[in-house]
Design a protein around this motif. Sequence first.
Motif, mmCIF file in Angstrom:
data_model
loop_
_atom_site.group_PDB
_atom_site.id
_atom_site.type_symbol
_atom_site.label_atom_id
_atom_site.label_comp_id
_atom_site.label_asym_id
_atom_site.label_seq_id
_atom_site.Cartn_x
_atom_site.Cartn_y
_atom_site.Cartn_z
ATOM 1 N N LEU A 1 0.758 5.501 0.840
ATOM 2 C CA LEU A 1 0.132 6.653 1.469
ATOM 3 C C LEU A 1 0.837 7.908 0.990
ATOM 4 O O LEU A 1 2.017 7.857 0.631
ATOM 5 C CB LEU A 1 0.239 6.587 2.996
ATOM 6 N N TRP B 1 -4.900 2.047 6.884
ATOM 7 C CA TRP B 1 -4.842 2.400 5.466
ATOM 8 C C TRP B 1 -3.614 1.798 4.801
ATOM 9 O O TRP B 1 -3.642 1.447 3.622
ATOM 10 C CB TRP B 1 -4.814 3.915 5.312
ATOM 11 N N ARG C 1 -10.456 8.807 2.825
ATOM 12 C CA ARG C 1 -9.250 8.409 3.563
ATOM 13 C C ARG C 1 -8.189 9.523 3.550
ATOM 14 O O ARG C 1 -7.077 9.323 3.098
ATOM 15 C CB ARG C 1 -8.680 7.099 3.014
ATOM 16 N N ASP D 1 -14.589 8.399 5.561
ATOM 17 C CA ASP D 1 -13.391 7.952 6.282
ATOM 18 C C ASP D 1 -12.294 9.018 6.215
ATOM 19 O O ASP D 1 -11.117 8.709 6.043
ATOM 20 C CB ASP D 1 -12.887 6.615 5.709
ATOM 21 N N GLU E 1 0.820 -1.203 0.000
ATOM 22 C CA GLU E 1 0.000 0.000 0.000
ATOM 23 C C GLU E 1 0.867 1.272 0.000
ATOM 24 O O GLU E 1 1.949 1.299 0.577
ATOM 25 C CB GLU E 1 -0.912 0.036 1.222
ATOM 26 N N ALA F 1 -3.701 4.803 -0.916
ATOM 27 C CA ALA F 1 -4.663 4.197 -0.001
ATOM 28 C C ALA F 1 -5.133 5.189 1.047
ATOM 29 O O ALA F 1 -6.170 4.984 1.682
ATOM 30 C CB ALA F 1 -4.038 2.974 0.672
ATOM 31 N N GLY F 2 -4.388 6.261 1.249
ATOM 32 C CA GLY F 2 -4.758 7.282 2.218
ATOM 33 C C GLY F 2 -3.772 8.424 2.198
ATOM 34 O O GLY F 2 -2.686 8.311 1.608
ATOM 35 N N ARG G 1 -5.543 4.596 12.372
ATOM 36 C CA ARG G 1 -6.192 4.773 11.068
ATOM 37 C C ARG G 1 -5.139 4.787 9.947
ATOM 38 O O ARG G 1 -5.332 4.154 8.897
ATOM 39 C CB ARG G 1 -6.992 6.087 11.084
#
Length: 477
Positions: free
Chosen positions: A163, A437, A381, A404, A161, A186-187, A433
């Motif tokens: 970010l 993510w 996110r 979110d 993932e 993803a965030g 959080r």
Amino acid sequence: MGGGLAGPALAADGGAAAAAHGHSPADDPNADIKDRLAAIPGVTITEEKPTTTGHRFFVATYTQPIDHFRPWLGTFQQRFTLLHRGYDRPTVFYTNGYTLGTTPSRTEPTRLVDGNQVSIEYRYFTPSRPEPADWTKAGIRQQAADSHKLVTALKRIYDQEWLSTGASKGGMSSTYYRRFYPDDMAGTVAYVAPNNTNVDDYSAYSTFFQTVGTPECRSRLAAAQRELLVRRDRMETRFDAANKAAGSTFTTVGSADRAYEGGVLDTVWSFWQYSLEADCAKVPVAATASDDELFNWYDAQVGATGNSDQGLAKYTAYYYQAATELGQPFFDVSNIKDLLHYDYKELYSARSYISKDVNVPAFNPYAMRDIDRWVKRDAERIIYVYGGNDPWGAKPFRPDEENDSFVYTVPGGNHGSNIGKLPAAESAEATARVQQWAGLGDQAAAAKSLTKSPQSVPAFGPLDVEGQKLEQEHRPL
């Protein structure tokens, strides 16, 4: 909307990448990271720097189109860095919004997920600038496409993932990137990112300065700021001496007097941006401070040479963006208006800090409104972290928690506010959080665990100190 922005250039790269898959070191999970990175088309490694933590750190460039809409117009080399932790770890994409730092460092999200970090230099900050520079290509959509193109290339190596993060202008940049390429990450964790949707409405900033901190602190700051103008002749003697020693010139703002006044306008803003309320005790008492004490405070807040041609040149790309898309803040100056030599809004305008040889088109009032609408309606996110006493937080982003996405505020915090400075329960919640993510666990369970045992977060270390230094540099935003 954003998917078509970089289409032509990406189509060419994607075809080459597809043909190379299975035959390139870039796709060999057993190959050394340096070999994999160097094998990606468009990447040139310029340096590998040692770390004391077992990470690998590379300074590199990536070939980008000058115009992602029209890639046939040419290319330039955009700098980026890679801090390698491991192929099995999440990756954080850091947009700092300015010139790239080339010392090994970690942002807070990188530490929280114990991940890799890719950091990009914002286009048109040197040396990531085409020559000659077509400044019309310095906007937010072009940089978003830069980010998308680089991230797409590096996902050949890092398939866990991703970010994104950034602070201040970097937090804004991470938001803009997500707006045009919402599925790349993803965030996102965006720190102290202002949201100037209406540059003609500056009531939020005026209200901020009328209410921040204690009345005693506000009065002391206002008196010191006014005293800088009351003693203008003696202050400018020191100002001129400092700039003469530095070899400063003032062609851009027009004169040393204008440069000095622009600095005075910034003193109170700068105090709240970088200091805490406890620092009010260090503000000179206007009635009793010596000239040297008063000038030294001015220098500490805004930098005596900051508004010189030499000081402004490295921020041309920021001021251009502020003048054309981002907007800039204004606030009530009635307490010093009788002592000003120049029209406040003209002098304080971003255009006043751009060299006259740069053509600056009219401000686009729709760019930030579009971003604001997307954040409120569609952003998923994203965490925004603000400081309760930071003037840049007077106009915050407001995402929908149903998507979110969340806003956290550090009580009494300044422009260096982050997740670690939040109250313990909120810090644990936000950390969990971020980790969720990143694909590292269940958010609710992790939040409970972190509240009881915050030491389960990777320890703060030397790379994080360097990351903080980079974020705490005094910049226009």
